[in-house]
Design a protein around this motif. Structure first.
Motif, PDB file in Angstrom:
ATOM      1  N   GLY A  20      56.424  44.848  40.947  1.00 52.70           N
ATOM      2  CA  GLY A  20      55.600  43.739  41.401  1.00 52.70           C
ATOM      3  C   GLY A  20      56.342  42.851  42.374  1.00 52.70           C
ATOM      4  O   GLY A  20      57.560  42.931  42.544  1.00 52.70           O
ATOM      5  N   CYS A  21      55.591  41.974  43.018  1.00 47.79           N
ATOM      6  CA  CYS A  21      56.139  41.082  44.031  1.00 47.79           C
ATOM      7  C   CYS A  21      56.783  39.862  43.375  1.00 47.79           C
ATOM      8  O   CYS A  21      56.249  39.287  42.425  1.00 47.79           O
ATOM      9  CB  CYS A  21      55.016  40.653  44.967  1.00 47.79           C
ATOM     10  N   LEU A  22      57.930  39.458  43.908  1.00 48.68           N
ATOM     11  CA  LEU A  22      58.646  38.290  43.395  1.00 48.68           C
ATOM     12  C   LEU A  22      58.424  37.048  44.258  1.00 48.68           C
ATOM     13  O   LEU A  22      59.001  35.997  43.999  1.00 48.68           O
ATOM     14  CB  LEU A  22      60.151  38.595  43.324  1.00 48.68           C
ATOM     15  N   ASN A  23      57.601  37.177  45.291  1.00 46.60           N
ATOM     16  CA  ASN A  23      57.398  36.078  46.225  1.00 46.60           C
ATOM     17  C   ASN A  23      56.202  35.206  45.819  1.00 46.60           C
ATOM     18  O   ASN A  23      55.362  35.613  45.018  1.00 46.60           O
ATOM     19  CB  ASN A  23      57.168  36.624  47.638  1.00 46.60           C
ATOM     20  N   LYS A  24      56.139  34.046  46.406  1.00 43.64           N
ATOM     21  CA  LYS A  24      55.003  33.134  46.235  1.00 43.64           C
ATOM     22  C   LYS A  24      54.502  32.733  47.623  1.00 43.64           C
ATOM     23  O   LYS A  24      54.457  31.554  47.970  1.00 43.64           O
ATOM     24  CB  LYS A  24      55.431  31.892  45.446  1.00 43.64           C
ATOM     25  N   CYS A  25      54.151  33.726  48.413  1.00 48.67           N
ATOM     26  CA  CYS A  25      53.803  33.490  49.809  1.00 48.67           C
ATOM     27  C   CYS A  25      52.668  32.470  49.943  1.00 48.67           C
ATOM     28  O   CYS A  25      51.696  32.512  49.190  1.00 48.67           O
ATOM     29  CB  CYS A  25      53.398  34.797  50.489  1.00 48.67           C
ATOM     30  N   ILE A  26      52.789  31.600  50.915  1.00 49.53           N
ATOM     31  CA  ILE A  26      51.822  30.524  51.086  1.00 49.53           C
ATOM     32  C   ILE A  26      50.454  31.055  51.493  1.00 49.53           C
ATOM     33  O   ILE A  26      49.446  30.357  51.351  1.00 49.53           O
ATOM     34  CB  ILE A  26      52.303  29.492  52.123  1.00 49.53           C
ATOM     35  N   PHE A  27      50.398  32.304  51.981  1.00 45.58           N
ATOM     36  CA  PHE A  27      49.145  32.884  52.457  1.00 45.58           C
ATOM     37  C   PHE A  27      48.647  34.012  51.564  1.00 45.58           C
ATOM     38  O   PHE A  27      47.684  34.694  51.921  1.00 45.58           O
ATOM     39  CB  PHE A  27      49.338  33.436  53.879  1.00 45.58           C
ATOM     40  N   CYS A  28      49.277  34.241  50.423  1.00 49.83           N
ATOM     41  CA  CYS A  28      48.974  35.400  49.590  1.00 49.83           C
ATOM     42  C   CYS A  28      47.484  35.487  49.265  1.00 49.83           C
ATOM     43  O   CYS A  28      46.889  34.540  48.743  1.00 49.83           O
ATOM     44  CB  CYS A  28      49.770  35.348  48.299  1.00 49.83           C
ATOM     45  N   PHE A  29      46.877  36.631  49.562  1.00 48.70           N
ATOM     46  CA  PHE A  29      45.447  36.805  49.316  1.00 48.70           C
ATOM     47  C   PHE A  29      45.149  36.896  47.822  1.00 48.70           C
ATOM     48  O   PHE A  29      44.116  36.414  47.358  1.00 48.70           O
ATOM     49  CB  PHE A  29      44.925  38.059  50.024  1.00 48.70           C
TER      50      PHE A  29
ATOM     51  N   GLN B  60      54.824  44.096  60.127  1.00 47.80           N
ATOM     52  CA  GLN B  60      53.667  43.220  60.319  1.00 47.80           C
ATOM     53  C   GLN B  60      54.074  41.765  60.195  1.00 47.80           C
ATOM     54  O   GLN B  60      54.982  41.404  59.437  1.00 47.80           O
ATOM     55  CB  GLN B  60      52.551  43.546  59.331  1.00 47.80           C
ATOM     56  N   LEU B  61      53.374  40.934  60.945  1.00 50.37           N
ATOM     57  CA  LEU B  61      53.522  39.487  60.895  1.00 50.37           C
ATOM     58  C   LEU B  61      52.169  38.914  60.524  1.00 50.37           C
ATOM     59  O   LEU B  61      51.223  38.988  61.311  1.00 50.37           O
ATOM     60  CB  LEU B  61      53.962  38.940  62.259  1.00 50.37           C
ATOM     61  N   VAL B  62      52.023  38.392  59.310  1.00 45.70           N
ATOM     62  CA  VAL B  62      50.790  37.679  58.954  1.00 45.70           C
ATOM     63  C   VAL B  62      50.944  36.271  59.520  1.00 45.70           C
ATOM     64  O   VAL B  62      51.792  35.498  59.067  1.00 45.70           O
ATOM     65  CB  VAL B  62      50.576  37.642  57.431  1.00 45.70           C
ATOM     66  N   LEU B  63      50.132  35.952  60.517  1.00 49.49           N
ATOM     67  CA  LEU B  63      50.301  34.697  61.246  1.00 49.49           C
ATOM     68  C   LEU B  63      49.447  33.580  60.662  1.00 49.49           C
ATOM     69  O   LEU B  63      48.268  33.777  60.361  1.00 49.49           O
ATOM     70  CB  LEU B  63      49.943  34.897  62.717  1.00 49.49           C
ATOM     71  N   CYS B  64      50.084  32.424  60.505  1.00 48.57           N
ATOM     72  CA  CYS B  64      49.410  31.213  60.033  1.00 48.57           C
ATOM     73  C   CYS B  64      49.481  30.185  61.153  1.00 48.57           C
ATOM     74  O   CYS B  64      50.590  29.869  61.628  1.00 48.57           O
ATOM     75  CB  CYS B  64      50.099  30.665  58.778  1.00 48.57           C
ATOM     76  N   PRO B  65      48.347  29.653  61.610  1.00 48.79           N
ATOM     77  CA  PRO B  65      48.343  28.719  62.736  1.00 48.79           C
ATOM     78  C   PRO B  65      49.295  27.550  62.535  1.00 48.79           C
ATOM     79  O   PRO B  65      49.305  26.898  61.486  1.00 48.79           O
ATOM     80  CB  PRO B  65      46.887  28.227  62.786  1.00 48.79           C
TER      81      PRO B  65
ATOM     82  N   VAL C 123      45.969  35.273  59.169  1.00 51.24           N
ATOM     83  CA  VAL C 123      45.873  34.947  57.754  1.00 51.24           C
ATOM     84  C   VAL C 123      44.405  34.969  57.315  1.00 51.24           C
ATOM     85  O   VAL C 123      43.512  34.543  58.050  1.00 51.24           O
ATOM     86  CB  VAL C 123      46.502  33.566  57.468  1.00 51.24           C
ATOM     87  N   GLY C 124      44.169  35.515  56.127  1.00 51.14           N
ATOM     88  CA  GLY C 124      42.827  35.514  55.558  1.00 51.14           C
ATOM     89  C   GLY C 124      42.714  34.423  54.508  1.00 51.14           C
ATOM     90  O   GLY C 124      43.521  34.367  53.573  1.00 51.14           O
TER      91      GLY C 124
ATOM     92  N   GLU D 206      32.798  32.334  53.910  1.00 50.54           N
ATOM     93  CA  GLU D 206      32.361  32.942  55.155  1.00 50.54           C
ATOM     94  C   GLU D 206      33.451  33.057  56.202  1.00 50.54           C
ATOM     95  O   GLU D 206      33.232  33.630  57.276  1.00 50.54           O
ATOM     96  CB  GLU D 206      31.148  32.196  55.696  1.00 50.54           C
ATOM     97  N   THR D 207      34.661  32.552  55.907  1.00 53.86           N
ATOM     98  CA  THR D 207      35.782  32.800  56.809  1.00 53.86           C
ATOM     99  C   THR D 207      36.324  34.215  56.634  1.00 53.86           C
ATOM    100  O   THR D 207      37.100  34.697  57.458  1.00 53.86           O
ATOM    101  CB  THR D 207      36.925  31.793  56.567  1.00 53.86           C
ATOM    102  N   ILE D 208      35.928  34.874  55.550  1.00 57.07           N
ATOM    103  CA  ILE D 208      36.287  36.279  55.338  1.00 57.07           C
ATOM    104  C   ILE D 208      35.164  37.117  55.928  1.00 57.07           C
ATOM    105  O   ILE D 208      34.042  37.120  55.418  1.00 57.07           O
ATOM    106  CB  ILE D 208      36.473  36.600  53.842  1.00 57.07           C
ATOM    107  N   THR D 209      35.465  37.841  57.009  1.00 57.19           N
ATOM    108  CA  THR D 209      34.403  38.468  57.790  1.00 57.19           C
ATOM    109  C   THR D 209      34.493  39.991  57.851  1.00 57.19           C
ATOM    110  O   THR D 209      33.635  40.632  58.463  1.00 57.19           O
ATOM    111  CB  THR D 209      34.442  37.932  59.232  1.00 57.19           C
TER     112      THR D 209
END
Length: 437
Positions: A83-92, A183-188, A218-219, A356-359
């Motif tokens: 499993g993942c050990l991170n707490k990414c700010i964008f984690c889906f 990959q780079l998951v980009l956050c504005p 980012v989603g 609705e931001t998930i398209t």
């Protein structure tokens, strides 16, 4: 370490030699077996010496090949999935509501799944043994979620003190000639702009080991209470990302003969820009990451349309898809209507479940499809494309369910229409529309 045997095929070499379920496989040709990668690498197609530990504690060595040994193990990986050990700010996963199937909440970060299934890993929980094994076995390519090449920013974004240090592992892989898709998951406002430029420059220094870089937006779902405040990309900010990437892509094409870095299709859709032509995507190294998928799908559809002279089996049918791909699907279906004189209604499905931001089509739920199509004219068939989830933890149980566990059969019953499922390519989509598969 040893791996437990679940089943031994009758009349196989292992069965004839007395190996039974519950016995342990210890080694192959003297090499310790810890998981599926060890097993596949060391067991020869011709002949291998395999050492087992029987249930009574005795050791037994047999000679067998990969084809005739007849062994099945407790799990596909042979041990626990990491499993993942991170707490990414964008984690889906952190943005999922309660009450979904349990497997959807598991965050994998397993180097073996990167090689076997194309999953992306962060390198923050990989052991030295795994690093050395990847190098020694030359396991390639590896898919890596980088997000930023700024070590301090990576720590902040992933909430893991080791996130910056783990970037050094990529350089070890590069020195060993291990191919990496990144990959780079980009956050504005966080890892785009100048930070994006920095990441692209640093990753390109590892070319050709780093053979592709995908930038993915980012989603954001509506279930973000208590999470890091993030905003979604709009037309202007998405266009800015494209402009940065295209500037580097032109330079890399002159220097390396490849664009190397690519924006996900979603950036072009959000920016209201035309999807690039096929040569922009080289050989589509990141198509499974939503990079070039629209172009590939459209080209496949048009090629099939030109060559296919089948007679359409339906006079009226319908298609449901996500809102981002809707204009593309509608245009393609209009071309099919013109050739086959078949009425095709295309319905965009808004994602009320996640917001609705998930398209994207792949994150639609059964209930949203039902609710938004229940009063619509659907014709003789409803075609769904890329809406089912493929859950590798239990393919048999979940292969016919959408994210909210609604089945295809339930949708058919509620909407009183038969459903045809299309694969994720344009050729199959047209054949599904025609009913000639």
């Amino acid at each position: 370490m040893a791996v437990k045997i679940k089943k031994v095929a009758k009349l196989s070499k292992a069965h004839i030699c007395g190996i039974r379920p519950g016995d342990l496989l210890l080694s192959v040709d003297g090499n310790e077996i810890m998981d599926i990668l060890d097993y596949d690498f060391y067991v020869s197609e011709n002949k291998s010496e395999m050492t087992f530990k029987k249930a009574n504690g005795q050791k037994k060595t047999i000679t067998a090949s990969k084809d005739n040994c007849g062994l099945e193990f407790e799990s596909y990986l042979m041990d626990e999935q990491k499993g993942c050990l991170n707490k990414c700010i964008f984690c889906f996963v952190d943005q999922l509501p309660k009450g979904l199937r349990q497997s959807l909440y598991f965050k994998d970060d397993d180097s073996r799944l990167s090689f076997l299934f194309g999953n992306y890993i962060t390198l923050t929980n990989i052991s030295e043994h795994e690093i050395e094994r990847i190098i020694d076995m030359h396991i390639s390519p590896i898919n890596i979620s980088v997000h930023t090449m700024n070590p301090e920013l990576r720590v902040q974004m992933m909430k893991n003190k080791n996130a910056g240090k783990s970037l050094d592992i990529m350089r070890r892989f590069a020195d060993a000639g291990i191919k990496m898709n990144t990959q780079l998951v980009l956050c504005p406002g966080i890892n785009d702009g100048d930070e994006l430029k920095y990441s692209i420059e640093k990753l390109s220094e590892m070319f050709p080991a780093v053979c592709s870089i995908a930038a993915v937006p980012v989603g954001l779902t509506k279930f973000r209470d208590g999470l890091c405040p993030l905003k979604a990309y709009d037309s202007e900010s998405a266009g800015h990302v494209i402009d940065i990437i295209n500037e580097y892509s032109l330079k890399f094409r002159e220097k390396y003969g490849t664009g190397l870095v690519y924006p996900a299709d979603e950036f072009f859709i959000k920016a209201g820009r035309e999807i690039p032509k096929e040569d922009y995507y080289d050989d589509y190294p990141q198509i499974e990451n939503g990079v070039g998928m629209v172009r590939s799908f459209s080209n496949e559809f048009i090629d099939e349309l030109e060559d296919n002279n089948e007679i359409a089996q339906y006079s009226k049918l319908s298609v449901a898809c996500g809102t981002d791909i809707y204009p593309v699907i509608k245009e393609l279906c209009a071309k099919a209507e013109e050739k086959y004189i078949t009425k095709i209604r295309v319905y965009p499905i808004a994602n009320h479940f996640f917001g609705e931001t998930i398209t994207v089509t792949g994150l639609l739920t059964g209930n949203d499809i039902i609710d938004q199509l229940k009063d619509k004219s659907l014709g003789e068939r409803l075609v769904l494309s890329n809406t089912l989830i493929s859950d590798y933890t239990n393919l048999t149980e979940n292969k016919n369910k959408l994210l909210d566990d609604v089945t295809i059969e339930e949708i058919e019953e509620k909407l009183n229409v038969k459903i045809s499922l299309s694969l994720q390519n344009g050729s199959d989509f047209l054949k599904t529309l025609l009913g000639v598969k």
